[in-house]
Design a protein around this motif. Sequence first.
Motif, PDB file in Angstrom:
ATOM      1  N   SER A 149       0.839  -1.200   0.000  1.00  0.00           N
ATOM      2  CA  SER A 149       0.000   0.000   0.000  1.00  0.00           C
ATOM      3  C   SER A 149       0.869   1.242   0.000  1.00  0.00           C
ATOM      4  O   SER A 149       2.060   1.187   0.328  1.00  0.00           O
ATOM      5  CB  SER A 149      -0.929   0.001   1.223  1.00  0.00           C
ATOM      6  N   CYS A 164      -1.574  -4.732   5.424  1.00  0.00           N
ATOM      7  CA  CYS A 164      -2.014  -5.654   4.374  1.00  0.00           C
ATOM      8  C   CYS A 164      -1.354  -7.023   4.565  1.00  0.00           C
ATOM      9  O   CYS A 164      -0.147  -7.108   4.782  1.00  0.00           O
ATOM     10  CB  CYS A 164      -1.664  -5.118   2.981  1.00  0.00           C
ATOM     11  N   CYS A 175      -5.417  -9.916  -1.195  1.00  0.00           N
ATOM     12  CA  CYS A 175      -4.830  -8.891  -0.333  1.00  0.00           C
ATOM     13  C   CYS A 175      -5.875  -8.510   0.709  1.00  0.00           C
ATOM     14  O   CYS A 175      -6.958  -8.018   0.351  1.00  0.00           O
ATOM     15  CB  CYS A 175      -4.421  -7.656  -1.138  1.00  0.00           C
ATOM     16  N   CYS A 177      -6.624  -6.061   3.606  1.00  0.00           N
ATOM     17  CA  CYS A 177      -6.120  -4.785   4.112  1.00  0.00           C
ATOM     18  C   CYS A 177      -7.107  -4.155   5.084  1.00  0.00           C
ATOM     19  O   CYS A 177      -8.325  -4.310   4.942  1.00  0.00           O
ATOM     20  CB  CYS A 177      -5.843  -3.829   2.956  1.00  0.00           C
ATOM     21  N   PHE A 183      -3.401   0.623  -3.590  1.00  0.00           N
ATOM     22  CA  PHE A 183      -2.980  -0.761  -3.390  1.00  0.00           C
ATOM     23  C   PHE A 183      -2.419  -1.342  -4.686  1.00  0.00           C
ATOM     24  O   PHE A 183      -2.838  -0.961  -5.789  1.00  0.00           O
ATOM     25  CB  PHE A 183      -4.154  -1.645  -2.946  1.00  0.00           C
TER      26      PHE A 183
END
Length: 493
Positions: A149, A164, A175, A177, A183
Amino acid sequence: MTKSEVMKSLTSKVLELMGNKATASVTLGDVQGVFVKPKDQTKLESVSFIYSKDTNLSIIQDETQTKKYPMVISIPKEALEKAANTDNITLFTSVFRFPNFTKDAKNSTVLNNEVYSIDMGTKITNLTNTINLIFRSVKKKDATLHCQSWDGNGSKPNWITDGCNTTESGDDVTCECVHLTFFTLLMVPNPTETISSTDLTNLTYITSIGCGLSIFFLGVALFMHFLLRRARQSDSVHILINLFVSLVLLNLTFLTNEYVANTGNLIGCKLMAGFMHYYLLTSFTWFGLEALHLCLQLGRNSTPIKHYLTKICIAGWAPPAVVVAVVFCLQKYNQLVIHADDGKDVKMCWITDSAIHYVVNIGYYSIIFVFTFATFVIMLRWIFLLKGTAANRHEPLADSGKRKGTGTSDALTVMGLCCTLGLTWGFAFFAYGALRLPSYYIFTILNSFQGFFLFIYYYKTSKFVGDQVTSEKTSTTTEPTSVENPYEKPKDF
């Protein structure tokens, strides 16, 4: 303007143009974006977005159909609820797709060369239910994937793993997060060098057996210290025992590391990596402290140090804890994969950033090695000088009546001293090019016997000190001369 400022300005204009509309699509060259407002702010629901070449970036109402698409973004209801609790904002969710995004300073490769931005007009962090970005049918191309990120500040992205987690299932990568920002899925090339499956298996067996043997012999030494001989040990032996404790814990964490890595528990793997790294650093530190103590013992007129053992123990255990805490906060611990030439991989929990590994581990051990090697040379010279002095005076060496095999005994003493100062770890410096595989075997075999040599060394030095005390009490005609025990201060001849 930074990317973050550009996105805020663009969002403000789009929301103004949307008016009371629930959705809007934005296209700026090859950049695509979608805005959506909740129909009923009293009944907030999760929202999902999809991307494919056929649909481009769009909203999907039926979340059961998301498995058909190569890229899916799911925003949990919790994120909308947090945004709704913020005053003076328009409740919305926007997702942008940026192909051909600006490269970072490291010129890193990202999956499909694309970056996604998720925004809700306010700062959303620490989500319990994560925002999921799902990438399907990912072609890894000999690379390790990491969800990253960026907060949008600066002229170039600074990709970090904070907030993440990366989960792989077959060819799919998710992913997970806990915040909103830019991202991407970073593709870190795997090392070009692999190891044959035969060598990997051999080294694994040697290491496992060696760790078991080291734990056994060091455990016996600890048993002797704490239950049989504790009251009569010197500061030197107490320092040696701290090294034993560190090495036992290092071997235990190493033996259990692969099992934890194979469980797939990310938090457990990070903790295991942190513990093993801590005991590795403490072992290095105690190697150095052993060398320092030997140097102080060689100083004939050294001034006594108040609370010497306490200070030594603090120096041995505290600084590595600080280093590990910093590395853990930087989120540099994760699952690492060792590749074999037959496609079979071995997983372990360790540092995933090579720069951190080289600076913190290799760099630190290099400093320790220079100091301990110099101490080793000095100690060898002192031992041979002591032997020469005893021979010239025609004085019998201590315990000479009981020991005939002086060559073997001297060899064991030297090997024990090498292990005490951690010199056998120095073969890791040769793990490059044509010497890589031989150095692996030498390093593994020598360190497999580390516990045995340290036990012999402890037994000989500890026993000798005890015998010397007894000799001084029972005889006034014989002055014992210690050849095997480099811990004791040199006597005046």
